[in-house]
Write a protein that holds these residues in place. Structure first.
Motif, PDB file in Angstrom:
ATOM      1  N   LEU A 109       0.651  -1.345  -0.037  1.00  0.00           N
ATOM      2  CA  LEU A 109      -0.018  -0.182   0.356  1.00  0.00           C
ATOM      3  C   LEU A 109       0.950   0.926  -0.211  1.00  0.00           C
ATOM      4  O   LEU A 109       1.440   1.297   0.365  1.00  0.00           O
ATOM      5  CB  LEU A 109      -0.750   0.454   1.096  1.00  0.00           C
ATOM      6  CG  LEU A 109      -1.652  -1.003   1.367  1.00  0.00           C
ATOM      7  CD1 LEU A 109      -2.644  -0.828   3.113  1.00  0.00           C
ATOM      8  CD2 LEU A 109      -3.015  -0.931   0.499  1.00  0.00           C
ATOM      9  N   PHE A 110       0.095   2.496  -0.767  1.00  0.00           N
ATOM     10  CA  PHE A 110       1.502   3.735  -0.727  1.00  0.00           C
ATOM     11  C   PHE A 110       0.330   4.590  -0.258  1.00  0.00           C
ATOM     12  O   PHE A 110      -1.087   4.980  -0.888  1.00  0.00           O
ATOM     13  CB  PHE A 110       1.602   4.097  -2.440  1.00  0.00           C
ATOM     14  CG  PHE A 110       2.264   2.590  -3.037  1.00  0.00           C
ATOM     15  CD1 PHE A 110       3.699   2.616  -3.258  1.00  0.00           C
ATOM     16  CD2 PHE A 110       2.260   0.979  -3.244  1.00  0.00           C
ATOM     17  CE1 PHE A 110       4.992   1.437  -3.493  1.00  0.00           C
ATOM     18  CE2 PHE A 110       3.293  -0.177  -3.769  1.00  0.00           C
ATOM     19  CZ  PHE A 110       4.766   0.515  -3.946  1.00  0.00           C
ATOM     20  N   ARG A 111       0.927   5.879   0.119  1.00  0.00           N
ATOM     21  CA  ARG A 111       0.412   6.991   0.634  1.00  0.00           C
ATOM     22  C   ARG A 111       0.139   7.343  -1.378  1.00  0.00           C
ATOM     23  O   ARG A 111       1.413   8.054  -1.386  1.00  0.00           O
ATOM     24  CB  ARG A 111       1.331   8.049   1.565  1.00  0.00           C
ATOM     25  CG  ARG A 111       1.092   7.054   2.422  1.00  0.00           C
ATOM     26  CD  ARG A 111       2.615   7.686   3.180  1.00  0.00           C
ATOM     27  NE  ARG A 111       2.521   7.434   4.513  1.00  0.00           N
ATOM     28  CZ  ARG A 111       3.279   5.844   4.726  1.00  0.00           C
ATOM     29  NH1 ARG A 111       3.499   5.168   3.156  1.00  0.00           N
ATOM     30  NH2 ARG A 111       3.910   5.046   5.509  1.00  0.00           N
ATOM     31  N   LYS A 114      -4.102  -4.339   7.917  1.00  0.00           N
ATOM     32  CA  LYS A 114      -3.454  -4.523   6.686  1.00  0.00           C
ATOM     33  C   LYS A 114      -2.018  -3.556   7.103  1.00  0.00           C
ATOM     34  O   LYS A 114      -1.182  -3.304   5.997  1.00  0.00           O
ATOM     35  CB  LYS A 114      -4.088  -3.128   5.170  1.00  0.00           C
ATOM     36  CG  LYS A 114      -5.448  -4.679   4.999  1.00  0.00           C
ATOM     37  CD  LYS A 114      -6.107  -4.081   4.527  1.00  0.00           C
ATOM     38  CE  LYS A 114      -7.647  -4.330   3.324  1.00  0.00           C
ATOM     39  NZ  LYS A 114      -7.956  -3.932   2.381  1.00  0.00           N
ATOM     40  N   LEU A 115      -1.782  -2.966   8.059  1.00  0.00           N
ATOM     41  CA  LEU A 115      -0.644  -2.140   8.607  1.00  0.00           C
ATOM     42  C   LEU A 115       0.626  -2.864   8.553  1.00  0.00           C
ATOM     43  O   LEU A 115       1.417  -1.807   8.123  1.00  0.00           O
ATOM     44  CB  LEU A 115      -0.804  -1.675   9.892  1.00  0.00           C
ATOM     45  CG  LEU A 115      -2.056  -0.663  10.704  1.00  0.00           C
ATOM     46  CD1 LEU A 115      -1.409  -0.731  11.931  1.00  0.00           C
ATOM     47  CD2 LEU A 115      -1.520   0.165   9.883  1.00  0.00           C
ATOM     48  N   SER A 116       0.531  -4.105   7.695  1.00  0.00           N
ATOM     49  CA  SER A 116       1.607  -4.366   8.113  1.00  0.00           C
ATOM     50  C   SER A 116       2.163  -4.244   6.095  1.00  0.00           C
ATOM     51  O   SER A 116       3.667  -5.200   5.899  1.00  0.00           O
ATOM     52  CB  SER A 116       2.156  -6.268   8.232  1.00  0.00           C
ATOM     53  OG  SER A 116       0.482  -7.133   6.567  1.00  0.00           O
ATOM     54  N   ARG A 117       1.604  -4.334   5.717  1.00  0.00           N
ATOM     55  CA  ARG A 117       1.242  -3.763   3.784  1.00  0.00           C
ATOM     56  C   ARG A 117       1.785  -2.513   3.231  1.00  0.00           C
ATOM     57  O   ARG A 117       2.032  -2.156   2.639  1.00  0.00           O
ATOM     58  CB  ARG A 117      -0.091  -4.327   3.128  1.00  0.00           C
ATOM     59  CG  ARG A 117      -0.024  -6.201   3.191  1.00  0.00           C
ATOM     60  CD  ARG A 117      -1.641  -5.816   2.577  1.00  0.00           C
ATOM     61  NE  ARG A 117      -1.842  -5.498   1.656  1.00  0.00           N
ATOM     62  CZ  ARG A 117      -3.102  -5.698   1.155  1.00  0.00           C
ATOM     63  NH1 ARG A 117      -3.827  -5.801   1.750  1.00  0.00           N
ATOM     64  NH2 ARG A 117      -3.544  -4.932   0.097  1.00  0.00           N
ATOM     65  N   LEU A 118       1.920  -1.685   4.793  1.00  0.00           N
ATOM     66  CA  LEU A 118       2.127   0.242   4.577  1.00  0.00           C
ATOM     67  C   LEU A 118       3.341  -0.033   3.970  1.00  0.00           C
ATOM     68  O   LEU A 118       3.936   0.049   4.975  1.00  0.00           O
ATOM     69  CB  LEU A 118       1.083   1.324   5.553  1.00  0.00           C
ATOM     70  CG  LEU A 118       1.771   2.230   5.671  1.00  0.00           C
ATOM     71  CD1 LEU A 118       0.904   2.449   4.124  1.00  0.00           C
ATOM     72  CD2 LEU A 118       1.032   2.985   6.357  1.00  0.00           C
ATOM     73  N   ALA A 171      -1.137   9.360  10.837  1.00  0.00           N
ATOM     74  CA  ALA A 171      -0.968   9.703   9.019  1.00  0.00           C
ATOM     75  C   ALA A 171      -1.381   8.779   8.446  1.00  0.00           C
ATOM     76  O   ALA A 171      -0.087   7.734   8.464  1.00  0.00           O
ATOM     77  CB  ALA A 171      -0.208  11.120   8.122  1.00  0.00           C
ATOM     78  N   PHE A 172      -2.672   8.291   8.149  1.00  0.00           N
ATOM     79  CA  PHE A 172      -2.945   7.692   6.990  1.00  0.00           C
ATOM     80  C   PHE A 172      -3.057   6.567   7.905  1.00  0.00           C
ATOM     81  O   PHE A 172      -3.575   5.002   7.444  1.00  0.00           O
ATOM     82  CB  PHE A 172      -1.867   6.891   6.222  1.00  0.00           C
ATOM     83  CG  PHE A 172      -2.128   8.421   5.030  1.00  0.00           C
ATOM     84  CD1 PHE A 172      -2.457   8.268   4.149  1.00  0.00           C
ATOM     85  CD2 PHE A 172      -0.438   8.662   4.639  1.00  0.00           C
ATOM     86  CE1 PHE A 172      -2.883   9.913   3.160  1.00  0.00           C
ATOM     87  CE2 PHE A 172      -0.098  10.519   3.991  1.00  0.00           C
ATOM     88  CZ  PHE A 172      -1.106  10.081   3.263  1.00  0.00           C
ATOM     89  N   VAL A 173      -3.422   6.308   9.369  1.00  0.00           N
ATOM     90  CA  VAL A 173      -3.539   5.100  10.168  1.00  0.00           C
ATOM     91  C   VAL A 173      -4.108   4.901  10.939  1.00  0.00           C
ATOM     92  O   VAL A 173      -4.795   4.597  11.427  1.00  0.00           O
ATOM     93  CB  VAL A 173      -2.031   4.718  10.591  1.00  0.00           C
ATOM     94  CG1 VAL A 173      -0.943   4.208   9.527  1.00  0.00           C
ATOM     95  CG2 VAL A 173      -0.487   5.500  11.171  1.00  0.00           C
ATOM     96  N   THR A 174      -4.372   6.276  11.249  1.00  0.00           N
ATOM     97  CA  THR A 174      -5.724   7.031  11.987  1.00  0.00           C
ATOM     98  C   THR A 174      -5.950   7.577  11.258  1.00  0.00           C
ATOM     99  O   THR A 174      -6.021   8.445  11.031  1.00  0.00           O
ATOM    100  CB  THR A 174      -4.793   7.484  13.624  1.00  0.00           C
ATOM    101  OG1 THR A 174      -4.108   8.624  12.984  1.00  0.00           O
ATOM    102  CG2 THR A 174      -4.196   6.963  14.439  1.00  0.00           C
ATOM    103  N   PRO A 175      -7.400   7.481  12.127  1.00  0.00           N
ATOM    104  CA  PRO A 175      -8.614   8.636  11.354  1.00  0.00           C
ATOM    105  C   PRO A 175      -8.423   9.756  11.463  1.00  0.00           C
ATOM    106  O   PRO A 175      -8.246  10.062  13.278  1.00  0.00           O
ATOM    107  CB  PRO A 175     -10.069   7.732  12.094  1.00  0.00           C
ATOM    108  CG  PRO A 175      -9.535   6.273  12.013  1.00  0.00           C
ATOM    109  CD  PRO A 175      -8.297   6.662  12.774  1.00  0.00           C
TER     110      PRO A 175
END
Length: 392
Positions: A56-58, A221-225, A253-257
């Motif tokens: 996964l990509f920002r 999915k965090l392991s895929r970031l 950023a991108f891991v918490t709402p």
């Protein structure tokens, strides 16, 4: 045909070997057919995790394409017109003031000669600014002091902040990359009655099977970031060396709402999902826009004689702007010779997409390197991809 892309693979590997990129994934479509897909390097260099197709990509400003599609869907549904004044939906942005040339303060303004239209928001000729690239300017200072890009404010709150700021120029009279697409994401909310994330999930992600695209990476999915990197020397984009950025653009950023559902740069996505989006904009795909709307989207919507440009770079010759991306009017020395008519854009961390309606091809590049929009690696990829397809 896949062997024809060996030059692409070798070129991308060189950027990894020189520590300009940690890792990079590339893909090319010919119509609906995937003719090239390759990953090289690392998703996490420090932990030696090889980059895979499912990482996964920002995607930052790749998000703008999705927001633009949402606006065009609402146009197709008869709920808005591209030449509507923005104050019809966002009253705070009516009766704008425009900064005078050589202004010494934000109060040195005159009334706008016309309203901002939705079309101008789509093609970045609205007069709005960004507070990102124009370091040292009066508007850069004002946008940052007022925290226009504050991730912890909602889109509605952002509009209230913009109400207090002048435009950089009269609507439609120049081009400046801006917060305009975030404004459009608020228009989507007002017109559809849905939160922006709900709308794009229902009308874009679900129909296209874009299951890995969203504003927050779920825990499973965090392991895929992929890890995010900056260059060793921000002033020299080809300097060897990478520095890891674990708290950019802000901690979590991108891991918490957060409150801001940024239609200009807030999404995380994958190579698979970006390919699904590209296929939807190609002939014979799972279309979420009518063919005539896609054709309209990929045309230049800037007036004759107006081109795009960036602070510190100046005008970019041969480039116009459509409804959500740049349009190549005439290939420059760093463009593929056959790229006239191409529709393209990308993100600040190096993710890029491009579509050539003339040649029925599209390309995706995914990487995570700060300040890498239109970096030499992106032009190398595109040039070699065109060559591999036999397009000169």
């Amino acid at each position: 045909m896949r062997d024809q892309f060996n030059e692409v693979n070798l070129a991308m590997q060189k950027y990894v070997d020189k520590e300009i990129l940690a890792g990079v994934s590339t893909a090319v479509l010919h119509g609906q057919t995937l003719v090239h897909q390759h990953c090289t390097g690392w998703a996490d260099k420090e932990n030696q995790i090889a980059l895979r197709e499912d990482h996964l990509f920002r995607v930052f400003s790749n998000t703008k394409l999705i927001t633009s599609i949402a606006i065009l869907q609402l146009m197709e549904a008869g709920k808005l017109s591209l030449d509507d004044a923005v104050e019809h939906y966002l009253p705070q942005l009516g009766q704008r003031q425009v900064l005078l040339p050589n202004a010494s303060s934000l109060d040195d303004t005159e009334p706008a000669r016309s309203s901002i239209t939705l079309r101008q928001l789509l093609n970045h000729s609205s007069g709005l600014s960004y507070g990102l690239l124009d370091h040292g300017s009066m508007m850069y200072k004002a946008y940052n002091e007022r925290r226009v890009l504050n991730a912890f404010q909602t889109l509605a709150e952002m509009i209230d902040v913009l109400e207090t700021l002048p435009l950089s120029f009269h609507p439609g009279e120049s081009w400046q990359y801006s917060i305009a697409t975030d404004v459009l994401s608020r228009v989507v909310e007002v017109v559809s009655g849905l939160n922006f994330d709900q709308y794009i999930q229902l009308r874009i992600f679900n129909p296209l099977g874009m299951d890995d695209t969203g504003f927050v990476v779920p825990e499973q999915k965090l392991s895929r970031l992929t890890a995010y990197y900056g260059g060793a020397d921000p002033q020299n984009i080809l300097q060897r060396g990478l520095r890891r950025l674990d708290k950019s653009p802000y901690p979590g950023a991108f891991v918490t709402p957060v409150a801001r559902l940024s239609g200009g740069g807030g999404l995380v996505s994958s190579l698979h999902d970006m390919l699904a989006l590209m296929r939807s904009l190609m002939p014979d795909g799972d279309h979420i826009l009518k063919p005539e709307t896609m054709q309209l989207m990929m045309q230049n919507h800037l007036p004759d004689g107006m081109s795009i440009g960036f602070p510190g770079i100046g005008d970019v010759p041969g480039k116009g702007f459509g409804l959500g991306g740049a349009v190549t009017l005439q290939a420059s020395s760093i463009d593929p010779p056959g790229s006239a008519g191409e529709f393209e854009w990308g993100g600040i961390a190096g993710t890029h997409w491009w579509i050539s309606p003339r040649h029925n091809i599209a390309g995706i590049l995914m990487t995570q390197k700060l300040m890498s929009f239109w970096h030499p690696f992106s032009f190398d990829f595109k040039r070699l991809a065109y060559q591999a397809m036999g397009i000169r």
